[in-house]
Design an enzyme around this catalytic site. Sequence first.
Site, PDB file in Angstrom:
ATOM      1  N   ASP A 215      -8.620   2.010 -36.751  1.00 10.17           N
ATOM      2  CA  ASP A 215      -7.546   2.984 -36.969  1.00 10.17           C
ATOM      3  C   ASP A 215      -6.767   3.213 -35.671  1.00 10.17           C
ATOM      4  O   ASP A 215      -7.364   3.368 -34.601  1.00 10.17           O
ATOM      5  CB  ASP A 215      -8.207   4.300 -37.420  1.00 10.17           C
ATOM      6  N   GLU A 274      -5.228  -1.793 -36.958  1.00 10.82           N
ATOM      7  CA  GLU A 274      -4.044  -1.090 -37.458  1.00 10.82           C
ATOM      8  C   GLU A 274      -3.227  -0.775 -36.218  1.00 10.82           C
ATOM      9  O   GLU A 274      -3.475   0.205 -35.528  1.00 10.82           O
ATOM     10  CB  GLU A 274      -4.417   0.201 -38.193  1.00 10.82           C
TER      11      GLU A 274
HETATM   12  C1  NOJ Z   1      -4.018   5.830 -39.927  1.00  8.83           C
HETATM   13  C2  NOJ Z   1      -4.723   6.063 -41.233  1.00  8.83           C
HETATM   14  O1  NOJ Z   1      -4.474   4.973 -42.080  1.00  8.83           O
HETATM   15  C3  NOJ Z   1      -4.213   7.366 -41.776  1.00  8.83           C
HETATM   16  O2  NOJ Z   1      -4.655   7.600 -43.093  1.00  8.83           O
HETATM   17  C4  NOJ Z   1      -4.638   8.472 -40.865  1.00  8.83           C
HETATM   18  O3  NOJ Z   1      -4.050   9.679 -41.300  1.00  8.83           O
HETATM   19  C5  NOJ Z   1      -4.204   8.214 -39.415  1.00  8.83           C
HETATM   20  N1  NOJ Z   1      -4.413   6.857 -39.015  1.00  8.83           N
HETATM   21  C6  NOJ Z   1      -4.967   9.109 -38.476  1.00  8.83           C
HETATM   22  O4  NOJ Z   1      -6.307   8.720 -38.396  1.00  8.83           O
END
Ligand code: NOJ
Length: 552
Positions: A215, A274
């Site tokens: 993440d 990500e």
């Molecule tokens: C990306 C995640 O996919 C999302 O759902 C989340 O709110 C943020 N990062 C913070 O962790």
Amino acid sequence: MTDTLRQSGFTTTADGAWWRDAAVYQIYPRSFADSNGDGLGDLPGITSRVPYLKELGVDAVWLSPFYPSALADGGYDVDDYRDVDPRLGTLDDFDRMIEALDAAGLRCIVDIVPNHSSDRHVWFREALASPRGSAARDRYIFRDGLGDDGELPPADWVSTFGGPAWTPVGDGQWYHHYFALEQPDLNWDNREVRDDFLETLRFWSDRGVAGFRIDVAHGLAKDLPDILPSQAELDALPIDGSHPMWDRDEVHEIYAEWRELFNSYSPARTAVAEAWVEADRRGRYASAEGLGQAFNFDLLESDFDAAQFRSVIESNLALSEKSGSSSTWVFSNHDVVRHPTRYGLPPVDGRQVRQGAEWLLSRGREPVVDVDLGLRRARAATMLELALPGSAYLYQGEELGLPEVADIPDVDRQDPTFFRHQGTEIGRDGCRVPLPWTSAGPSFGFGTAAPHLPQPAEFGRLSVEAESGDSDSTLTMYRRALEIRSRLREGGLEWMETGNPQVLAFRRPNGWVSVTNFGDELYELPDGELLLSSSPVVGGFLPGAATAWLQG
Ligand code: NOJ
């Protein structure tokens, strides 16, 4: 070291890197299947649905966070990185789930949230109970406030869910949180933070997970100067490796350590970043020295448009070749409006998708969705995606053609985006509504109690039960497509001349041909045996908003 993966007969590519062309199914655990009737999906629920996943034909699942959490951000606010939320099960349930997946030949990737913990994490509680300058505060990003008594924030930064990104703790200090205030950012210059995450990666690797989804992978390394820039100054800085917050070059030192750990396992654990970075900076995250793969959200952000799709596909295949990774393709996930709805929204400012989605989310006006067109385009886009070289990341429910649920009552909403924008943004709950498994009954077979987000009546006809027996259903299309893909996916692609700018066609080395008609006119298909189509092909003609696969 326990290694459940080694024992099973997984299909792998020649270099053993299974993830290069995997179809990965994202599970949002709280909305997948509820085994104990509390309205929340759970790990035993996932275990009970392994036969469904097997029949669907995916290679792996990716689990969004299932860790203990107050759910200030749908589980991305983690209280304890090495445990299971008691409402979702236990570590034993986790092991049983891995065993069941493993027996079915399915791998498991888990989500790791390293940019921030929750404010209930033992470290953050300790930081609050400790004085300024303490070792406990150094694990997070604390700053003295401005003004005589530190009563003003250290900077005017705005958090991504709305509202300020600095919150006071009552003694003149403030902590930084890029996301909700329940998600304090960790300080990755702190060795203890680094070591603890290595421990977490080891913990889940030892329990048999095949990899990790990272993440906010581009946000961990930060270098905040003593005098903080304003939000406007911060926004104006280039993101070229030197930005104080984003995509700093040093972040790759963290991933090099992680890679060493991943490679100490056999098979090596993998990871997908990500990372919201410029396309040409994605490669470092995706390299063999780094995480291995990085999400490419470019198709997700494209209109349903032949030229945009072609350019995104060409550039990403070239980038993945350069980085030595493989490309990733995504249309839906737990953060975005589901693609059948996006593609059914009217264009805004000349763009079909992006502004359309924002428009839906911002409640500016009532959304007018062309449901039929949206679904036809979504099915066509998915078949094109599944024919591409690289990995496809699918989001639970897209195989049913589920739409975004736009009209959730305010009282049921959960997303911090909604609350921190005082309701002017509706947020992401609409793509997180629990799955319908049966055509009727309480929560359409999700569980026995009312689901944690309400399901619309149309979920009955879009349920697994309703679609399983229907040869034209989206579920049947996904099952057939995944089966064909699993047999034919080797190698790269070669573009074919179509003589029509609205039609894209390409061939894989073994003669598998994919043709997508982005326009409205019928298109005459080339010769070849028709393997599958997203809409009926009549007399050799492909209708608009459709994809056909041929064996040429
Ligand atoms: C990306 C995640 O996919 C999302 O759902 C989340 O709110 C943020 N990062 C913070 O962790």
